[in-house]
Design an enzyme around this catalytic site. Structure first.
Site, mmCIF file in Angstrom:
data_model
loop_
_atom_site.group_PDB
_atom_site.id
_atom_site.type_symbol
_atom_site.label_atom_id
_atom_site.label_comp_id
_atom_site.label_asym_id
_atom_site.label_seq_id
_atom_site.Cartn_x
_atom_site.Cartn_y
_atom_site.Cartn_z
ATOM 1 N N HIS A 82 0.820 -1.214 0.000
ATOM 2 C CA HIS A 82 0.000 0.000 0.000
ATOM 3 C C HIS A 82 0.856 1.267 0.000
ATOM 4 O O HIS A 82 0.356 2.342 -0.309
ATOM 5 C CB HIS A 82 -1.052 -0.018 1.124
ATOM 6 C CG HIS A 82 -0.567 0.267 2.499
ATOM 7 N ND1 HIS A 82 -0.246 -0.709 3.423
ATOM 8 C CD2 HIS A 82 -0.360 1.436 3.148
ATOM 9 C CE1 HIS A 82 0.126 -0.157 4.555
ATOM 10 N NE2 HIS A 82 0.068 1.152 4.428
ATOM 11 N N ASP A 218 1.289 -7.752 2.292
ATOM 12 C CA ASP A 218 1.361 -6.318 1.992
ATOM 13 C C ASP A 218 2.808 -5.854 1.800
ATOM 14 O O ASP A 218 3.370 -5.174 2.647
ATOM 15 C CB ASP A 218 0.684 -5.545 3.139
ATOM 16 C CG ASP A 218 0.403 -4.096 2.770
ATOM 17 O OD1 ASP A 218 0.952 -3.611 1.767
ATOM 18 O OD2 ASP A 218 -0.367 -3.445 3.503
ATOM 19 N N SER A 650 4.113 2.107 8.414
ATOM 20 C CA SER A 650 3.897 1.149 7.337
ATOM 21 C C SER A 650 5.193 0.943 6.581
ATOM 22 O O SER A 650 5.853 1.909 6.192
ATOM 23 C CB SER A 650 2.841 1.668 6.371
ATOM 24 O OG SER A 650 1.578 1.341 6.846
HETATM 25 N N1 ARG Z 1 -4.642 0.315 7.928
HETATM 26 C C1 ARG Z 1 -3.352 0.379 7.293
HETATM 27 C C2 ARG Z 1 -2.846 1.807 7.423
HETATM 28 O O1 ARG Z 1 -3.279 2.485 8.248
HETATM 29 C C3 ARG Z 1 -3.392 -0.116 5.894
HETATM 30 C C4 ARG Z 1 -4.047 0.782 4.904
HETATM 31 C C5 ARG Z 1 -4.095 0.305 3.480
HETATM 32 N N2 ARG Z 1 -5.135 -0.678 3.257
HETATM 33 C C6 ARG Z 1 -6.460 -0.394 3.001
HETATM 34 N N3 ARG Z 1 -7.296 -1.375 2.857
HETATM 35 N N4 ARG Z 1 -6.950 0.825 2.916
HETATM 36 O O2 ARG Z 1 -2.474 2.571 6.610
HETATM 37 N N1 GLU Z 2 -1.085 1.206 7.748
HETATM 38 C C1 GLU Z 2 -0.444 2.268 8.450
HETATM 39 C C2 GLU Z 2 0.416 3.160 7.566
HETATM 40 O O1 GLU Z 2 0.213 3.273 6.417
HETATM 41 C C3 GLU Z 2 0.389 1.705 9.545
HETATM 42 C C4 GLU Z 2 -0.483 1.098 10.507
HETATM 43 C C5 GLU Z 2 -0.759 2.017 11.663
HETATM 44 O O2 GLU Z 2 -1.360 3.077 11.496
HETATM 45 O O3 GLU Z 2 -0.328 1.584 12.721
HETATM 46 O O4 GLU Z 2 1.281 3.849 7.992
#
Ligand code: ARG
Ligand code: GLU
Length: 716
Positions: A82, A218, A650
């Site tokens: 991502h 990921d 991330s």
């Molecule tokens: N929750 C993760 C973060 O905060 C992954 C985000 C990307 N994935 C998604 N399904 N939107 O960024």
């Molecule tokens: N998915 C998050 C990011 O893109 C990291 C996960 C979190 O927020 O802890 O940075």
């Protein structure tokens, strides 16, 4: 006895967990002993050193908002799927859809230049607080204080030695009580090496996002190129692979419950030291408002996406980004309640007050902080709410008003700076149009806009300048009709209509666009906001910031026995903890590790979130896992730990006690998403892809096993 109890209350959490995002420069002083007691086999200066190669030389901020790491002597970079998504999408076409099908360069000539992507490394860092604070006195007016500090920072920068390819950045820590300087270097020739198909890299997509148990692969891979001298350079065909001072060995040994782990990266922002009043406002007022607005927008988008695969492709990235924050806020609201964040804050503040009551000097200096913060949060609440509702309904969830808003500063230059200036700015003002309209579907946005206008009006009641909006809606026969009217008459709905306007003379462009119904609708509400809301926020927010800075400093004095880490601020941090299962509810326990069998349990043929590539299914059927299998023949996919992470982490490496890479951080568990405001060691967990799954996918699924030859694999 009472004293002992108080000590236990405040020290126990520190003993049970090592929450915090620690400053790498201070590890030896603040953390080394504890880290070793938890299992670390390295010294602090193996992790961070200004003088010798250390692990920090393998860690970079990837493309501004994520983390990446060097995993070979030839500049191979690993980050999340991502995080690489935008770059991969840019490189994709209908014939070569790398998002859909994945990609692996078969050799270095097939590595694809990812235009605009950056990787920032830290050459060294220093505490410059003393110099930054020179001439700053207590009781100084806030404006004078800031300008004194700004002058000092400029002087510090001018006096700091750096190479021509380096930059200097200075950042406030502990709410502006301390300042640290970083000498950085930013690489700009970054090439895409490979990624799995979305069905692996995004497996589970938005349904599984923020949730454990998780089965997402990921990850994506890039390579850094430099000029002949090994320094950062713009893209050039004859640039050479980067040879970092340090890269991460990769361990195939896997993890066990209780193993020491650490995560090294660039966490973006946390607010761990807010008052009860502030946290209550986020959890009870602001989060619920934003969530309810995004609820509506997301449902509408989802409806269109499920009906038409072309709309799905066009909106999938936008949907993912809107839903990512929506889901986090929802989890945060629930977590704050379930785990009694407000009670904990209250107790903490009561103890703070008890302590300062016993010390006349503290009482004099700090006695007013909490009452004044409470009052200010009460004062700002109505304005903070309008701000969020305005931003969410007008700018973040609908597209047409956001487009209109985006053009406003250019349109304003016509009157302010004259026609010639206006013309020179035309290209940059309209530069994003082609990519915007490529994925724009007016029928979706029209439905979203109707809902957003209705929500604004509902939440505003008779306030917030909503009267005109309500009158217009009434005149047209409701919000859907008002939205339809706008879409019939606005030039913002398509590239063709927009081009027709942009081909006119400057005076006509300005005249036409400023009278466009979308523009007028937005600018009416914007003027109300600028006149009535913004000034109040600009008056109150600096007062809050000042008191929060003083409250931070006071906590560090009053709770001398406690260690304080500074809130995340997009600078390099280390967090550490253990591989750890957790129990979110009575009788429910989540194990620390997921396996490929779990991917197959979730598999829904043809589904856009839970489909799986044929080849993965056949590898699973034949259990062809090679050296990546566990002793009992299963293929690990992801695991969780107690590392304190946030957005920006991330792509950060998860390291074992010896500094070998064991995983790739990418998310947090649902029950613990409140950790940005209230870290609770009982249920806050970060989620990492197991590095063995990464290697398995590259090698067995991607057929790019040759990439492993340049890595250092640790087997025992
Ligand atoms: N929750 C993760 C973060 O905060 C992954 C985000 C990307 N994935 C998604 N399904 N939107 O960024
Ligand atoms: N998915 C998050 C990011 O893109 C990291 C996960 C979190 O927020 O802890 O940075």
């Amino acid at each position: 006895m009472k004293k002992l109890l108080v000590y236990l209350l405040f020290l126990l959490p520190a003993i049970l967990s090592a929450q915090g995002m620690w400053v790498p420069l201070l590890l030896e002083k603040q953390n080394e002993k504890e880290m070793r007691s938890l299992g670390l086999k390295l010294d602090a200066d193996d992790i961070f050193s200004n003088f010798e190669p250390s692990i920090k030389d393998a860690i970079c901020q990837f493309d501004g908002g994520c983390t990446g790491e060097m995993i070979s002597p030839d500049g191979l970079l690993l980050t999340n799927h991502h995080c690489g998504f935008d770059a991969i999408q840019q490189l994709s076409s209908l014939e070569n859809n790398y998002i859909e099908n994945g990609y692996w360069a078969k050799n270095r000539t097939q590595e694809l230049p990812a235009n605009g992507v950056t990787a920032l490394f830290i050459s060294r860092m220093e505490d410059v607080t003393a110099l930054a604070m020179q001439g700053v006195t207590t009781g100084m007016a806030e404006k004078d204080r800031q300008s004194q500090i700004d002058k000092n920072l400029a002087q510090i920068k001018a006096n700091t030695k750096k190479e021509s390819f380096e930059e200097i950045m200075i950042r406030p820590f502990y709410n502006g009580n301390q300042y640290y300087l970083f000498v950085t270097k930013t690489f700009k020739d970054i090439r895409f090496v490979g990624a799995p198909p979305s069905s692996i890299g995004k497996f589970g997509s938005d349904t599984d996002n923020w949730v454990w148990p998780r089965h997402t692969g990921d990850f994506s891979m890039f390579r850094i190129y430099t000029d002949k001298n090994g320094h950062p350079a713009e893209y050039a065909a004859d640039n050479v692979p980067y040879h970092p001072a340090k890269y991460l060995p990769i361990s195939l040994k896997g993890v066990q419950e209780g193993d020491f782990t650490m995560v090294y990266g660039f966490p973006g922002a946390t607010n761990e030291y807010l008052t009860e009043a502030a946290v209550r406002q986020v959890g009870d007022v602001l989060d619920p408002a934003k969530v309810s607005i995004r609820d509506r927008a997301l449902k509408i988008m989802d409806g269109f996406m499920r009906k038409d695969p072309a709309v799905k492709i066009a909106y999938v990235a936008r949907y993912a980004s809107i839903s990512n924050a929506w889901k986090k806020w929802l989890g945060e609201m629930q977590g704050l309640k379930t785990y009694k964040a407000l009670d904990k804050k209250k107790e903490y503040e009561a103890e703070f007050t008890r302590r300062i009551e016993q010390n006349p000097d503290w009482k004099y200096r700090y006695g007013n902080l909490l009452p004044r913060l409470r009052q200010l949060y009460q004062d700002i609440e109505p304005y903070a709410l309008v701000r969020d509702v305005y931003l969410e309904t007008m700018l973040r969830n609908n597209e047409i008003l956001a487009q209109a808003a985006g053009l406003s500063s250019w349109l304003d230059t016509y009157e302010k700076n004259g026609e010639a200036f206006f013309i020179t700015k035309k290209e940059s003002a309209t530069a994003g149009f082609a990519s915007f309209y490529k994925d724009y579907r007016p029928e979706v946005d029209q439905a979203v806009l109707a809902a957003m206008l209705e929500m604004y009006s509902e939440k505003a009641g008779s306030q917030w300048g909503a009267a005109d909006l309500q009158m217009m809606a009434k005149e047209k026969g409701g919000y859907p009709a008002l939205s339809a009217y706008i879409f019939e008459n606005s030039a913002f709905v398509s590239q063709d209509k927009m081009n027709a306007v942009l081909s006119k003379k400057p005076a006509e462009i300005v005249q036409t666009l400023k009278n466009d119904p979308a523009y007028k609708l937005w600018s009416g509400l914007q003027q109300y906001y600028a006149a009535n809301i913004q000034p109040k926020i600009q008056e109150l927010q600096p007062q809050i910031n000042l008191l929060q800075r003083e409250y931070m400093a006071a906590q560090m004095v009053v709770f001398k026995e406690k260690r304080f880490f500074p809130d995340a601020n997009s600078t390099l941090r280390l967090t550490y903890g253990k591989v750890r299962s957790y129990s979110p509810r009575d009788a429910v326990r989540y194990e620390h590790q997921t396996y490929l069998d779990g991917v197959m349990e979730k598999y829904i043929p043809g589904d856009y979130e839970f489909n799986v590539p044929e080849k993965l299914i056949s590898l699973w059927k034949s259990k062809d896992y090679g050296q990546y299998a566990t002793k009992d023949g299963r293929l690990p996919v992801a695991f969780i730990g107690t590392n304190h992470t946030t957005g920006g982490n991330s792509g950060s490496p998860a390291l074992d006690a010896k500094g070998n890479m064991i995983g790739l951080n990418f998310d947090r568990v649902w029950e613990g998403t409140m950790s940005d405001l209230n870290y609770d060691p009982a249920i806050c967990r970060n989620i990492m892809v197991d590095i063995r799954y990464v290697l398995f996918i590259i090698d067995k699924l991607g057929g790019a096993g040759y990439l492993l030859d340049e890595m250092k694999l640790v087997r025992k």
